[in-house]
Enzyme design. Structure first.
Site, PDB file in Angstrom:
ATOM      1  N   SER A 184      24.311 -15.749  46.584  1.00 13.45           N
ATOM      2  CA  SER A 184      24.062 -16.833  47.521  1.00 13.45           C
ATOM      3  C   SER A 184      23.037 -16.424  48.586  1.00 13.45           C
ATOM      4  CB  SER A 184      25.388 -17.286  48.147  1.00 13.45           C
ATOM      5  OG  SER A 184      25.231 -18.483  48.876  1.00 13.45           O
ATOM      6  N   ASP A 240      25.129 -25.390  39.942  1.00 15.23           N
ATOM      7  CA  ASP A 240      25.233 -24.837  41.288  1.00 15.23           C
ATOM      8  C   ASP A 240      24.191 -25.512  42.196  1.00 15.23           C
ATOM      9  OD1 ASP A 240      25.261 -23.262  43.593  1.00 15.23           O
ATOM     10  OD2 ASP A 240      25.020 -21.366  42.522  1.00 15.23           O
ATOM     11  N   HIS A 296      29.205 -22.711  42.316  1.00 14.81           N
ATOM     12  CA  HIS A 296      28.474 -21.696  43.077  1.00 14.81           C
ATOM     13  C   HIS A 296      29.118 -20.312  42.998  1.00 14.81           C
ATOM     14  CE1 HIS A 296      25.732 -20.030  45.922  1.00 14.81           C
ATOM     15  NE2 HIS A 296      26.623 -19.873  46.869  1.00 14.81           N
TER      16      HIS A 296
END
Length: 312
Positions: A184, A240, A296
């Site tokens: 991320s 995602d 995610h």
């Protein structure tokens, strides 16, 4: 008339030549050494990462990325749930408070024969303006190369300590390999690390594996990464939303290296920057309303990233 086609067998280094006689329809298949690196990648378009062995190879990096979510005291002693996925890491330094400064760690892995670096994903600055890279941290980067201002600010807070720890670990272990694995926004910081190391540690090999990474910089940034960092992989899980942010209309662009995980868990290698090939991010999740936020955290080959991730 004969038509020849080069192909690659999945999970092997063997190339084959398929020749068809157009007049008779008869097909001949011969193994051909030396064609794999020259012809096969272009003909198969790099589309398949293929077999379980190739997919399993991502697992150590997934565990390293997950460990970056753990408290610095845990990663310093390498005593955390995901630490067990790469148990031979000896940590040089760790830091961050999880708020203004993301958790981070630097260590050495014997099995990877590499310095390893991880960054936690925490939003510390929402400044989306594209800015020049600090010439102190990134000497020699052209002035047209710009990155997300918030990512640059977040990176700068830990960069001196991370760089010092990496340099110490390289010297103390006599290696020239750095492996960065993060998830991320932590992957965004990790990619900035990779650029920093490239500029300040010439001759060192750098491997970057980012999971669910947002766009970090402009087209010139992506081109700079492609030209100077040949071992960059961006793993994107299904739909995602984070990898399609910030939007391309704001001037942001991903570098090459996408590996996309499909809904059935298949891994696909995608060509170039922002590939629109079938099954890649732009094909499956062009718009934010198509995204699934639960994708995610994974699974990335059955592994969900977080400090609670344990090897099975």
């Amino acid at each position: 008339m004969l038509i020849a086609i080069a192909a690659r067998k999945l999970c092997t280094a063997e190339a084959i030549m398929i020749v068809m006689n157009v007049a008779t329809g008869q097909v001949y298949i011969w193994p051909v050494s030396g064609l794999l690196e020259v012809l096969a990648p272009r003909l198969v378009h790099g589309r398949s990462t293929g077999c379980s062995a190739q997919v399993n190879a991502f697992d150590p990096f997934t565990f390293l990325a997950a460990a970056s979510y753990c408290q610095p005291a845990a990663t310093l002693s390498w005593n955390c749930a995901p630490c067990g996925g790469v148990p031979d890491v000896v940590t040089t330094a760790s830091g961050g408070d999880g708020a203004s400064v993301q958790f981070w760690f630097v260590g050495f892995s014997t099995s990877l024969n590499s310095v390893v670096v991880g960054h936690q994903a925490v939003i510390t600055d929402a400044d989306i303006i594209r800015e020049n890279l600090d010439p102190t941290l990134f000497p020699g980067v052209p002035s047209n190369v710009k990155a997300h201002g918030g990512f640059l600010d977040g990176h700068a807070r830990a960069a001196p300590d991370v760089f010092a720890a990496v340099n110490t670990t390289l010297l103390s272990n006599g290696v020239n390999q750095i492996t960065i694995a993060s998830h991320s926004l932590g992957a965004a910081l990790g990619l900035l690390d990779a650029v920093m190391f490239r500029q300040r540690l010439p001759g060192v090999n750098i491997k970057f594996v980012g999971y669910g990474m947002p766009r970090v910089g402009n087209k010139e940034f992506a081109n700079f990464v492609d030209a100077n960092l040949p071992d960059v992989t961006r793993v994107v899980n299904q739909q995602d939303p984070v990898p399609i942010l910030p939007g391309r209309f704001l001037g942001f662009r991903h570098p090459s290296g996408e590996v996309h995980i499909g809904e059935k868990g298949q891994f696909l290698a995608c060509n170039g920057q922002e590939s629109e090939e079938d099954g890649c991010t732009i094909d499956s999740t062009r718009f934010i309303f198509q995204a699934e936020k639960d994708d995610h955290s994974g699974p990335y080959h059955k592994l969900k990233i977080g400090c609670g991730l344990r090897p099975t």
